[in-house]
Write an enzyme that holds these catalytic residues in place. Structure first.
Site, PDB file in Angstrom:
ATOM      1  CG  HIS A 132      -1.893   0.958   1.435  1.00 40.30           C
ATOM      2  ND1 HIS A 132      -1.639   2.269   1.786  1.00 40.30           N
ATOM      3  CD2 HIS A 132      -3.239   0.873   1.315  1.00 40.30           C
ATOM      4  CE1 HIS A 132      -2.778   2.926   1.877  1.00 40.30           C
ATOM      5  NE2 HIS A 132      -3.773   2.104   1.593  1.00 40.30           N
ATOM      6  CG  ASP A 213       0.615  -2.280   6.040  1.00 37.22           C
ATOM      7  OD1 ASP A 213      -0.344  -2.482   6.814  1.00 37.22           O
ATOM      8  OD2 ASP A 213       0.520  -1.618   4.993  1.00 37.22           O
ATOM      9  CD  GLN A 216      -6.900  -4.391   4.268  1.00 40.93           C
ATOM     10  OE1 GLN A 216      -7.854  -5.129   4.555  1.00 40.93           O
ATOM     11  NE2 GLN A 216      -7.073  -3.112   3.986  1.00 40.93           N
ATOM     12  CE  LYS A 239      -7.214  -0.079   6.337  1.00 40.69           C
ATOM     13  NZ  LYS A 239      -8.076   0.340   5.226  1.00 40.69           N
ATOM     14  CB  CYS A 377      -3.621   3.285  -1.467  1.00 42.02           C
ATOM     15  SG  CYS A 377      -4.780   4.583  -1.091  1.00 42.02           S
TER      16      CYS A 377
HETATM   17  C1  LIG Z   1      -2.423  -2.725   3.654  1.00 40.62           C
HETATM   18  C2  LIG Z   1      -2.742  -1.340   4.121  1.00 40.62           C
HETATM   19  N1  LIG Z   1      -1.787  -0.601   4.665  1.00 40.62           N
HETATM   20  C3  LIG Z   1      -2.009   0.637   5.126  1.00 40.62           C
HETATM   21  C4  LIG Z   1      -3.251   1.214   5.032  1.00 40.62           C
HETATM   22  C5  LIG Z   1      -3.475   2.585   5.564  1.00 40.62           C
HETATM   23  O1  LIG Z   1      -4.338   2.532   6.646  1.00 40.62           O
HETATM   24  P1  LIG Z   1      -4.940   3.855   7.294  1.00 40.62           P
HETATM   25  O2  LIG Z   1      -5.556   4.636   6.156  1.00 40.62           O
HETATM   26  O3  LIG Z   1      -5.937   3.363   8.266  1.00 40.62           O
HETATM   27  O4  LIG Z   1      -3.813   4.593   7.923  1.00 40.62           O
HETATM   28  C6  LIG Z   1      -4.285   0.489   4.434  1.00 40.62           C
HETATM   29  C7  LIG Z   1      -5.611   1.092   4.251  1.00 40.62           C
HETATM   30  O5  LIG Z   1      -6.333   0.749   3.340  1.00 40.62           O
HETATM   31  C8  LIG Z   1      -4.023  -0.821   3.985  1.00 40.62           C
HETATM   32  O6  LIG Z   1      -4.988  -1.557   3.435  1.00 40.62           O
END
Ligand SMILES: Cc1ncc(COP(=O)(O)O)c(C=O)c1O
Length: 419
Positions: A132, A213, A216, A239, A377
């Site tokens: 992401h 990260d 998900q 999430k 993203c």
């Molecule tokens: C894999 C992953 N990393 C990071 C993020 C960023 O999360 P946040 O917008 O809650 O900071 C997301 C959000 O969709 C994501 O799916």
């Protein structure tokens, strides 16, 4: 049906779960909401909504700052939530749980602080092709700042890492210059569950700091940070059925002690003089300013809500939905699934020949069906697959086979209209 003899509800009952989400009663364009955008943000059970508003209604006060009763109650509630999160991810200490505003903030904290601690010209930060933007851009910023290089592990056609231990490709990722490995546990676009434990173990052999990260992964599986062996693990509350604006960076104590603070201000200090400031103990060193107290309390409640269920049973239900969606979507003419890894969570991305994802998303919305369209993203990943964007359905325990069928039927109808 739930198991009344045990605290954990081991029998999965989708209707019992649905009843806890007030938003599922909402009509969209006069149709019952079919919410298939859980990877973007999950819906909130009533308990979580109530916990946040109860804080404002009964104990609203700033934390760690006062001797008065409300401040003490708010502080206790916040720290109880920290302990709940600690237990959930099996961290050794509650002070290894740092509250942030979300995964993005957690990774920015990690990249900024580790950059300062570790990176120098010629060093390398290793990521993968399915990250992401939140796990790309902060590392790019750090690399630019300290003269390091970003290296990317390529992705296969099925949406998996192009490395394996059997032919040494995993080992060869690491050079004497590699300082940080930053990888997603689960891909938000493809749904791929990555074998992170193996890669973390390899990284450790090379003295590389590991950052995961977990945005998900955490809603769908047991995450045990000690078992994974990672140094840092980032995730977002929203999430995993908690409010927006709250997230976590787990960090191994010894590393957090060495890392410089990210943001300066109140709460994160020990002594301030104009000549020099000394910093507070963990976790407060990394928590400058007034935190999102209601969000933290909501996150604690969301974790307790999740713990009332057997998360494996939830994941099995989501997997059934994924398999059904995969089978049925393949009957749509010209449809291509992006991401066909063996190990996936309930996330399915697809493109349909001759149909733009925005048009499809708009037509699905007319039927009350919420899916996500666009690049999610993950622009470099879109480039890898030669598409500008996809339509993505992502499942939660409250989704049903009927809802998947409704999406597939609406997609077929949309294809007829748009071609
Ligand atoms: C894999 C992953 N990393 C990071 C993020 C960023 O999360 P946040 O917008 O809650 O900071 C997301 C959000 O969709 C994501 O799916």
């Amino acid at each position: 049906m739930t198991n009344s003899t045990s605290a954990v509800k081991t029998v999965f009952d989708v209707e019992e779960i649905r009843a806890q989400f007030p938003i599922l009663k909402v009509l969209v364009h006069g149709k019952p909401l079919v919410y298939l955008d859980n990877a973007a943000t999950s819906q909130k059970p009533r308990r979580v909504i109530k916990a946040g508003s109860a804080y404002y209604a009964t104990i609203n006060a700033n934390v760690h700052r006062g001797v008065h009763t409300l401040s003490t109650l708010a502080t206790d509630a916040q720290e109880a939530a920290r302990e709940t999160v600690r237990g959930h991810i099996n961290a050794r200490h509650a002070h290894e749980v740092i509250f942030t505003s979300g995964t993005t903030a957690s990774i920015n904290l990690a990249a900024s602080s580790l950059g300062q601690l570790l990176l120098k010209p010629g060093d390398e930060v290793l990521i993968t092709g399915m990250e992401h933007h939140a796990n790309i851009v902060p590392w790019q910023l750090a690399c630019e700042r300290y003269g390091a290089t970003l290296k990317v592990i390529p992705i296969t056609e099925s949406g998996e890492w192009e490395i394996s231990r059997s032919d040494d490709r995993m080992i060869r990722q690491f050079t004497e210059h590699t300082k940080v490995l930053a990888i997603s546990h689960v891909s938000n676009t493809l749904g791929t569950i990555n074998p992170i434990k193996e890669l973390i173990a390899e990284a450790k052999k090379h003295g590389v700091i590991t950052v995961v990260d977990g945005a998900q992964a955490i809603p769908h599986m047991h995450v045990d940070v000690q078992d994974l062996g990672c140094d840092l693990y980032a995730f977002s509350g929203h999430k995993m059925y908690a409010p927006t604006g709250i997230g976590v960076l787990y960090g191994r104590e010894e590393l957090l002690e060495q890392m410089p603070p990210w943001q300066g201000g109140g709460e994160m200090i020990d002594q301030v003089t104009f000549a020099k400031t000394t910093y507070a103990k963990l976790p407060f060193k990394f928590e400058a300013g007034t935190p999102h107290i209601a969000g933290i309390i909501g996150l604690g409640e969301a974790v307790r809500w999740l713990q009332d269920y057997d998360i494996d049973a939830m994941a099995a239900h989501e997997h059934t939905l994924l398999e059904h969606a995969t089978k049925e979507l393949r009957t749509v003419e010209g449809l291509r699934i992006i991401g066909t890894a063996k190990e996936k969570v309930g996330v399915i991305s697809f493109v349909i020949e001759g149909v733009h994802h925005y048009d499809l998303g708009t037509l699905l919305d007319q039927q009350g069906i919420a899916v996500r369209t666009g690049h999610h993203c993950t622009q470099p990943l879109m480039e890898r697959f030669g598409v500008s964007g996809t339509t993505r359905a992502s499942f939660a325990p409250f989704n049903t086979i009927d809802e998947v069928d409704a999406m597939v039927a609406a997609a077929k109808k949309a294809v007829k209209m748009l071609r």
